[in-house]
Design an enzyme around this catalytic site. Sequence first.
Site, PDB file in Angstrom:
ATOM      1  N   TYR A 166       0.752  -1.263   0.061  1.00 50.92           N
ATOM      2  CA  TYR A 166       0.202   0.295   0.375  1.00 50.92           C
ATOM      3  C   TYR A 166       0.844   0.782  -0.382  1.00 50.92           C
ATOM      4  CZ  TYR A 166      -3.703   2.810   1.024  1.00 50.92           C
ATOM      5  OH  TYR A 166      -5.035   4.040   1.893  1.00 50.92           O
ATOM      6  N   LYS A 192      -1.096  -1.293  -4.164  1.00 55.21           N
ATOM      7  CA  LYS A 192      -2.661  -0.856  -3.981  1.00 55.21           C
ATOM      8  C   LYS A 192      -1.866   0.794  -3.688  1.00 55.21           C
ATOM      9  CE  LYS A 192      -6.395   0.334   0.026  1.00 55.21           C
ATOM     10  NZ  LYS A 192      -6.367  -0.081   1.090  1.00 55.21           N
TER      11      LYS A 192
END
Length: 281
Positions: free
Chosen positions: A137, A165
């Site tokens: 992420y 992400k």
Amino acid sequence: MAHVKPKGSFVALVTPMNEDGSIDYEGFRTLLSWHEENGTEAVLIMGSTGEVSMLSPEERREIITRTAKMKTGNVLFYYGCTGNNTQTTIDYVRYAKAEGGDGAIIAAPAYICADNEAITEYALEVCDAVDFPVGFYNNPPRVKTDLHWSDILRLAKHPNMVVLKESTTRVGQVAQVCAAKPDMAIMCCCSPNLGLVIPTMALGGHGTANMTGNIIPREMAVISKKWETGGDAFACREAWLHGAEPADRRRKLPRHVLSPAAPGGAEGRRVREMGSARGAS
């Protein structure tokens, strides 16, 4: 054997809680069934939307153990496994694998503001430690570290790194990653940079790692479908421009999604408080 990669709508779930602040596991079951019925293809349990920073280590492990038993095989279960250091992160990833999870999402640990090289090495060390699907992420608004596309492509070479992400503001970053065609699912986060969703899908993204699916999962399933035909693109545009009215959608939500601060939400999901009513500042 290559790991299965998430695609489509990958929703960062809220963590439902009872009135006394304990975890509402029946609420989890209701939410997971609702997402399956509405086209969500993967869920992230204990992401930042799930208030993971407010959970104790014991609660984090218990959530993994109990929710993993709710799997039906139709939705991938990923778990937020970022710890405050490398070894703690590895331990959470190992636990998620041992308990039957489908994958883990990690981010740069909060507060330390490490440079890109340090965070890239941290992520690779986690991938080396456990043969398990891992996603990174890239979330600079929360942790300050902002991996460059070259760092991300370096991570993508690891067989255990299966999903990005992305939460930067730079469309060019996504374009560079998509152009390289790495062996990973490329997804953007819908918050805080909502404007990254359509460019990511148009450039070849595999879906969205979103929080909006907590409210409109069916629409996010349409928006998040990889563009393979013109019909996919037009369906995405229609869902983006003409989604359900919030008031109408709210009446269809499971009660566990509603915040007590929202209209009609007094009996809904309780948000863990920073302190008691008397002692909070």
